[in-house]
Design a protein around this motif. Sequence first.
Motif, PDB file in Angstrom:
ATOM      1  N   ALA A   1      77.799  54.043  51.195  1.00  0.00           N
ATOM      2  CA  ALA A   1      78.047  52.828  50.403  1.00  0.00           C
ATOM      3  C   ALA A   1      79.539  52.590  50.205  1.00  0.00           C
ATOM      4  CB  ALA A   1      77.349  52.928  49.052  1.00  0.00           C
ATOM      5  N   THR A   2      80.297  53.649  50.005  1.00  0.00           N
ATOM      6  CA  THR A   2      81.721  53.465  49.710  1.00  0.00           C
ATOM      7  C   THR A   2      82.483  52.906  50.911  1.00  0.00           C
ATOM      8  OG1 THR A   2      82.159  55.787  50.234  1.00  0.00           O
ATOM      9  CG2 THR A   2      81.800  55.232  47.919  1.00  0.00           C
TER      10      THR A   2
ATOM     11  N   LEU B   1      82.535  46.679  41.997  1.00  0.00           N
ATOM     12  CA  LEU B   1      81.556  45.829  42.670  1.00  0.00           C
ATOM     13  C   LEU B   1      80.397  46.668  43.210  1.00  0.00           C
ATOM     14  CD1 LEU B   1      80.795  42.975  43.589  1.00  0.00           C
ATOM     15  CD2 LEU B   1      82.049  43.431  45.701  1.00  0.00           C
ATOM     16  N   MET B   2      80.685  47.845  43.710  1.00  0.00           N
ATOM     17  CA  MET B   2      79.642  48.730  44.216  1.00  0.00           C
ATOM     18  C   MET B   2      78.711  49.151  43.082  1.00  0.00           C
ATOM     19  SD  MET B   2      79.991  52.383  46.181  1.00  0.00           S
ATOM     20  CE  MET B   2      80.869  53.145  44.834  1.00  0.00           C
ATOM     21  N   TYR B   3      79.280  49.551  41.943  1.00  0.00           N
ATOM     22  CA  TYR B   3      78.452  49.971  40.812  1.00  0.00           C
ATOM     23  C   TYR B   3      77.667  48.796  40.226  1.00  0.00           C
ATOM     24  CZ  TYR B   3      80.845  54.434  41.030  1.00  0.00           C
ATOM     25  OH  TYR B   3      81.332  55.640  41.444  1.00  0.00           O
ATOM     26  N   LEU B   4      78.284  47.631  40.137  1.00  0.00           N
ATOM     27  CA  LEU B   4      77.586  46.454  39.631  1.00  0.00           C
ATOM     28  C   LEU B   4      76.412  46.093  40.534  1.00  0.00           C
ATOM     29  CD1 LEU B   4      77.368  44.027  37.679  1.00  0.00           C
ATOM     30  CD2 LEU B   4      78.891  42.807  39.249  1.00  0.00           C
ATOM     31  N   THR B   5      76.637  46.106  41.829  1.00  0.00           N
ATOM     32  CA  THR B   5      75.563  45.813  42.771  1.00  0.00           C
ATOM     33  C   THR B   5      74.447  46.837  42.650  1.00  0.00           C
ATOM     34  OG1 THR B   5      77.187  44.857  44.280  1.00  0.00           O
ATOM     35  CG2 THR B   5      75.028  45.385  45.202  1.00  0.00           C
ATOM     36  N   GLY B   6      74.793  48.104  42.513  1.00  0.00           N
ATOM     37  CA  GLY B   6      73.786  49.154  42.347  1.00  0.00           C
ATOM     38  C   GLY B   6      72.964  48.970  41.086  1.00  0.00           C
ATOM     39  N   VAL B   7      73.615  48.613  39.979  1.00  0.00           N
ATOM     40  CA  VAL B   7      72.897  48.392  38.728  1.00  0.00           C
ATOM     41  C   VAL B   7      71.978  47.177  38.845  1.00  0.00           C
ATOM     42  CG1 VAL B   7      73.203  47.695  36.312  1.00  0.00           C
ATOM     43  CG2 VAL B   7      74.560  49.564  37.248  1.00  0.00           C
ATOM     44  N   LEU B   8      72.465  46.102  39.447  1.00  0.00           N
ATOM     45  CA  LEU B   8      71.635  44.905  39.619  1.00  0.00           C
ATOM     46  C   LEU B   8      70.430  45.187  40.512  1.00  0.00           C
ATOM     47  CD1 LEU B   8      74.360  42.138  40.026  1.00  0.00           C
ATOM     48  CD2 LEU B   8      72.908  42.566  38.034  1.00  0.00           C
ATOM     49  N   GLU B   9      70.645  45.943  41.572  1.00  0.00           N
ATOM     50  CA  GLU B   9      69.530  46.269  42.464  1.00  0.00           C
ATOM     51  C   GLU B   9      68.527  47.192  41.788  1.00  0.00           C
ATOM     52  OE1 GLU B   9      71.735  45.790  46.782  1.00  0.00           O
ATOM     53  OE2 GLU B   9      71.452  47.800  45.955  1.00  0.00           O
ATOM     54  N   LEU B  10      68.998  48.144  41.003  1.00  0.00           N
ATOM     55  CA  LEU B  10      68.078  49.036  40.298  1.00  0.00           C
ATOM     56  C   LEU B  10      67.286  48.269  39.244  1.00  0.00           C
ATOM     57  CD1 LEU B  10      67.047  51.907  39.990  1.00  0.00           C
ATOM     58  CD2 LEU B  10      68.884  52.313  38.345  1.00  0.00           C
ATOM     59  N   ALA B  11      67.958  47.385  38.516  1.00  0.00           N
ATOM     60  CA  ALA B  11      67.245  46.564  37.527  1.00  0.00           C
ATOM     61  C   ALA B  11      66.210  45.675  38.218  1.00  0.00           C
ATOM     62  CB  ALA B  11      68.240  45.716  36.740  1.00  0.00           C
TER      63      ALA B  11
ATOM     64  N   VAL C   1      65.583  53.222  45.805  1.00  0.00           N
ATOM     65  CA  VAL C   1      65.942  54.490  46.453  1.00  0.00           C
ATOM     66  C   VAL C   1      66.972  54.297  47.560  1.00  0.00           C
ATOM     67  CG1 VAL C   1      65.018  56.444  47.761  1.00  0.00           C
ATOM     68  CG2 VAL C   1      63.687  55.469  45.891  1.00  0.00           C
ATOM     69  N   ALA C   2      66.706  53.390  48.473  1.00  0.00           N
ATOM     70  CA  ALA C   2      67.563  53.265  49.649  1.00  0.00           C
ATOM     71  C   ALA C   2      68.799  52.417  49.415  1.00  0.00           C
ATOM     72  CB  ALA C   2      66.762  52.680  50.804  1.00  0.00           C
ATOM     73  N   SER C   3      68.765  51.517  48.445  1.00  0.00           N
ATOM     74  CA  SER C   3      69.889  50.621  48.268  1.00  0.00           C
ATOM     75  C   SER C   3      70.705  50.916  47.014  1.00  0.00           C
ATOM     76  CB  SER C   3      69.383  49.178  48.253  1.00  0.00           C
ATOM     77  OG  SER C   3      70.452  48.281  48.294  1.00  0.00           O
ATOM     78  N   ALA C   4      70.057  51.021  45.859  1.00  0.00           N
ATOM     79  CA  ALA C   4      70.794  51.204  44.608  1.00  0.00           C
ATOM     80  C   ALA C   4      71.318  52.629  44.432  1.00  0.00           C
ATOM     81  CB  ALA C   4      69.918  50.837  43.417  1.00  0.00           C
ATOM     82  N   ALA C   5      70.511  53.614  44.766  1.00  0.00           N
ATOM     83  CA  ALA C   5      70.906  55.004  44.532  1.00  0.00           C
ATOM     84  C   ALA C   5      72.209  55.394  45.246  1.00  0.00           C
ATOM     85  CB  ALA C   5      69.772  55.949  44.920  1.00  0.00           C
ATOM     86  N   PRO C   6      72.381  55.074  46.538  1.00  0.00           N
ATOM     87  CA  PRO C   6      73.661  55.433  47.171  1.00  0.00           C
ATOM     88  C   PRO C   6      74.860  54.751  46.513  1.00  0.00           C
ATOM     89  CG  PRO C   6      72.042  54.863  48.843  1.00  0.00           C
ATOM     90  CD  PRO C   6      71.438  54.530  47.518  1.00  0.00           C
ATOM     91  N   LYS C   7      74.683  53.556  46.026  1.00  0.00           N
ATOM     92  CA  LYS C   7      75.791  52.865  45.364  1.00  0.00           C
ATOM     93  C   LYS C   7      76.116  53.504  44.016  1.00  0.00           C
ATOM     94  CE  LYS C   7      74.774  48.409  47.510  1.00  0.00           C
ATOM     95  NZ  LYS C   7      73.570  48.691  48.273  1.00  0.00           N
TER      96      LYS C   7
END
Length: 155
Positions: free
Chosen positions: A46-47, A59-69, A33-39
């Motif tokens: 996040a931007t 890089l922002m989207y990749l980080t968000g996907v990795l954190e959500l996974a 919620v707090a880390s992946a969703a804003p990315k």
Amino acid sequence: MTSTALSAAPVVSRRVNRALWGLQILLALFYGVASAAPKLVAHSSATVTFDAIGWGDWLMYLTGVLELAGAVGLLVPRVAALAALGLVGVMLGAEVFTWAFLDGVNWATPLIAAALLGAVAYGRRHTLTVPRPRAVGQGRGRWVHGRGVGWWWPS
């Protein structure tokens, strides 16, 4: 293929198991919620950070996907240790980028998160498995019958 545990450590006690689940749920909520969703929705909070890095939005989207996974993986018992280790890697990358591009602002946050994730990985280490070769004569399978239909089922 059968598997065996990496360590001979016994499964954790009930009290430690509950504490680990509490920590895993809190970390999963934080990362999901707090880390992946804003990315993933490209929120301005996040931007701004990723614009300062200057590598583009990928890089922002990749980080968000990795954190959500990783957040989802923390809630799945069989992969919780691997998810925690993966998120430790993401946090170590965040630490490097914090010092290289953001002048060390909030440098302690990724280290604290990595330490908590390391505790989860250590506590769930009994779920890590490695392939083990079968003994001679094992693994031939068996013929299984059900509802008038038979099939070969490897064991």
